[in-house]
Design a protein around this motif. Structure first.
Motif, PDB file in Angstrom:
ATOM      1  N   ASN A  13     -10.371   7.069  72.954  1.00  0.00           N
ATOM      2  CA  ASN A  13     -10.676   8.485  72.798  1.00  0.00           C
ATOM      3  C   ASN A  13     -10.827   9.182  74.156  1.00  0.00           C
ATOM      4  O   ASN A  13     -10.405  10.325  74.319  1.00  0.00           O
ATOM      5  N   LEU A  72     -11.644  16.470  69.989  1.00  0.00           N
ATOM      6  CA  LEU A  72     -11.687  15.080  70.466  1.00  0.00           C
ATOM      7  C   LEU A  72     -13.062  14.763  71.053  1.00  0.00           C
ATOM      8  O   LEU A  72     -13.597  13.665  70.873  1.00  0.00           O
ATOM      9  N   GLN A 107     -15.922  11.992  70.012  1.00  0.00           N
ATOM     10  CA  GLN A 107     -16.481  11.056  70.991  1.00  0.00           C
ATOM     11  C   GLN A 107     -18.007  11.100  70.996  1.00  0.00           C
ATOM     12  O   GLN A 107     -18.652  10.074  71.184  1.00  0.00           O
TER      13      GLN A 107
END
Lengths: 409, 361
Positions: B299, B331, B335
């Protein structure tokens, strides 16, 4: 109580918990409780402190107990974020104190002639407090009879490990069998201590166990007043003659005796409620430790280690989407608590709905949440159905179908 | 009575041994026999101490070039280049914000953005160089960036006014002073750091995981979320990126996240030392059938690739193709779940930089 209230005030908790937040979470049924704001909160706080002092010295007893009960309970209802089992217990004891004649002996009320001195107290009054304590312990014990606690030794594995560097006890805490032993002992203690306190032969030993157990947990965990409450309130299990002996040694106080009388029906009802309330989870077909349906007011003390994240997305009918900056509305502590409690998530979503439909002047808002919760040392797991529009949910007693089941429980 | 207690005790023993401890497959750090010495030594000796030292050198050289510039012995270009390099280096130490660095409030004093321009003008005029005042958004790198890059050629005279020069000099010497003290403190703190093993709130592991998260969340919210409008009802505010005047924002964000990743990995130069990724691998932490550390690394890479594709600065990207910035934000949200929820949970660590004003029960 006095100690607890003054401590909170000194640490600035009153400001942090009652003044700083702009939104307050509610208990079911108390959504419309007025939040009086900074000045009055401090005044109510002061009134609670004064009542606590009056109760201790036994002056204007009835007035003081009612005052304390109302002030303290109001403060606990103010923001459900702050719910702790032992605050709830204080509310209950405060309520019971109103009906007990604890000012009939060794009090200023007697000295000043406001009430007639009395050496006796009805037996049901003593039994009432004992039963209340018994309910707390026994339900706390029953709650521990869960595979997570008993066979996984969670969350004690985490908590003991955090304290593995302690002098002397650290070695014990880091022993690989300790978590399971402590878990087992904790459950055993909670389940049976009431009975050991009840029987005369085991009572001194049981009370010694109470003192050791609560002092140990006090030093290990950040549990505030609870140990103090239990250590002092358990003294009630000792007989009247024991009390007289001790008080006599402390300065020749008058004597009291106990005789039995019939129990008022109101308190039978009270006890029934106390017995049934913690069991309401049985009506839900969900995972108690995960979904927390019927969790509060059930003496589930120090039972899980949880942390969560909840990000809210606002959508309009033309498919634009924005994320909510939680720090704009909630204190970090509120955000932390909200993320692991489904009813808080819904309450907060409704608040956001109102706030934004006013700000954006539109009625087509939908609110979704991306929530993840990590339980007892596991990786996190999705918590709430991300496709559920939270504005369509009314909080209530129905099973919350929109909570995603945890695969491990 | 005795009979009774005997039976109770034996009953409890039976109960106890019927659920005798099995060697659990819980995959948490508190169940494992992981020794943290190598981990903590690697962070102290190879990442933190050298990283802070490099930054100090960089900052001192910026100060020297500034002094030369102020006396007309260096060009504006030289000053800007040196500033750029130092600002990039500042991103590399963001995860070290605990212990000495936290107690000297370095990140707060060096990089509180966005800049309050009006306040800056006032502070220059009134020579307000009391940097111990809390919540100042007119100091540190954001202020320097505005002064060194933001003024047009025609205003360069005001930049060189004595008052401005004095203010810039004061910012630099305050920061140099702080970083030198921090580096001195680390000499003795190193032993404390390596010895503070375990998983409690004061342990070094906990400090590192918390600092990593704090840094990542600042990037997510302030560097990406607010400028792109994700967190502000879609209202784009490209001027709120970090370093809006100098077009450095992309490089700064990239370096910030790159070093967040390297910190997670315990990597320095080309050496992949013992890091948080190794701890997660050691306890076999798994998420959705994938190793947790692998999925975190993947990631990070996805985020870095995304930023790499921005043709210009982050500010320009928000202005032109904001959707890719919003993708980056998504994203980062993903995370955060791994870094702030999964990782602390399996490491038996609490996120404590958000403090509890209460007891528990």
């Amino acid at each position: 109580m006095l100690f607890g209230l003054v401590r909170s005030l000194m640490q600035g908790w009153v400001y942090e918990l009652y003044v700083k937040p702009q939104f307050f979470f509610s208990f079911y049924g108390f959504e419309n409780l007025p939040r009086v704001g900074e000045t009055l909160v401090y005044i109510i706080y002061a009134m609670a402190i004064i009542s606590a002092i009056l109760i201790s010295i036994g002056l204007f007893y009835r007035f003081a107990t009612i005052g304390f009960f109302l002030c303290f309970t109001y403060l606990e209802l103010y923001d459900a974020t702050n719910y702790l089992n032992h605050y709830y217990l204080i509310c209950l004891f405060a309520f019971l104190l109103i009906f007990l004649p604890a000012n009939k002996s060794h009090s200023l009320d007697v000295k000043l002639g406001f009430t007639k001195a009395s050496d006796t107290v009805s037996a049901w009054m003593i039994y009432l407090i004992m039963a209340q304590i018994g309910i707390v312990y026994t339900y706390a014990g029953l709650a521990k009879l869960h595979p997570e606690w008993i066979s996984e030794a969670m969350p004690l594995t985490i908590w003991l490990n955090e304290r593995a560097h302690w002098p002397i006890l650290g070695t014990l805490f880091s022993w690989e069998y300790s978590p399971i032993l402590f878990s087992f002992f904790g459950a055993f203690y909670d389940l049976f201590i009431f009975w050991f306190l009840l029987f005369k032969k085991t009572r001194p030993w049981a009370y010694a166990a109470v003192v050791v157990f609560h002092l140990l947990t006090w030093s290990m965990f950040n549990i505030g007043l609870f140990p103090l409450i239990m250590i002092t309130s358990n003294i009630i299990f000792f007989s009247a003659s024991w009390h007289k002996r001790v008080l006599g040694r402390l300065g020749g106080m008058p004597k009291s005796a106990v005789y039995a009388r019939s129990v008022p029906p109101g308190f039978v009802l009270y006890m029934c409620i106390q017995l049934i309330l913690p069991l309401r989870f049985l009506f839900y077909n969900s995972q108690l430790l995960w979904a927390e349906e019927g969790y509060r007011f059930g003496w589930r003390v120090m039972l899980v280690e949880k942390s969560g994240l909840a990000h809210f997305t606002l959508k309009t009918s033309d498919h634009t989407a924005f994320e909510v900056d939680n720090s704009k509305f909630l204190t970090p502590f509120q955000e932390k608590q909200m993320a692991i409690q489904p009813d808080f998530i819904v309450q907060y979503a409704h608040y956001l709905g109102e706030y934004y439909s006013q700000q954006l002047q539109r009625k087509d808002l939908r609110i979704f949440v991306d929530a993840h919760v990590a339980l007892n040392g596991r990786v996190s797991h999705p918590f709430i159905n991300p496709k559920q529009d939270l504005l369509l949910i009314e909080d209530g007693f129905k099973t919350k179908q929109w909570i995603i089941t945890h695969p491990d429980l | 009575m005795i009979k009774k207690s005997v039976s109770i005790i034996s009953l409890s023993l039976i109960l106890f041994f019927s659920c005798k401890p099995k060697k659990k497959e819980n995959n948490t750090l508190c169940d494992s026999d992981y020794n943290q010495t190598e981990l903590l030594s690697n962070y102290a000796e190879h990442l933190i101490i050298p990283g802070l030292k490099t930054f100090e050198e960089s900052l001192v050289s910026l100060q020297v070039i500034w002094q030369r510039y102020a006396s007309n012995a260096a060009s504006l270009k030289e000053l800007q280049d040196s500033f750029f390099e130092t600002y990039v280096n500042l991103q590399k130490i963001q995860c070290f914000d605990f212990g000495p660095m936290e107690s000297h409030m370095f990140i707060e004093k060096a990089n509180s953005f966005p800049l309050n321009q009006g306040k800056l003008a006032q502070s220059i005029a009134s020579a307000n160089i009391n940097f111990s005042e809390p919540e100042r958004f007119d100091i540190g790198f954001p202020a320097l960036e505005f002064l060194i890059f933001g003024l047009s050629e025609s205003n360069i005279d005001s930049f060189k006014s004595d008052q401005t020069k004095q203010y810039i000099g004061a910012i630099l010497s305050d920061l140099v002073q702080r970083i030198m003290t921090i580096n001195t403190d680390w000499v003795s703190y190193k032993t404390t750091f390596i010895n503070a093993q375990g998983t409690d709130a004061g342990s070094s592991l906990s400090l590192m995981v918390n600092a990593l998260n704090k840094s990542f969340e600042i990037s997510k919210r302030d560097r990406v979320g607010i400028p792109s409008g994700v967190l502000t009802l879609g209202l784009k505010q490209p001027e709120l990126v970090e370093a809006p005047q100098s077009f450095l924002s992309k490089k700064l964000l990239f370096t910030n996240l790159e070093y967040n990743k390297l910190f997670f990995q315990g990597k320095y130069g080309k050496v992949n030392g013992e890091g948080l990724d190794n701890v997660l691998a050691h306890i076999k932490a798994v998420k959705n059938d994938l190793g947790l550390s692998n999925s975190i690394e993947d990631n990070y890479d996805a985020m870095l690739n995304k930023i790499d594709m921005f043709p210009g600065s982050l500010k320009e990207q928000v202005q032109s193709v904001n959707s890719s910035v919003i993708d980056l934000y998504a994203l980062m949200s993903k995370q955060v779940v791994s870094l702030k929820s999964d990782m602390p949970s399996v490491l038996c660590i609490a996120i404590t930089y958000l403090d509890n004003p209460s007891d528990s029960d």
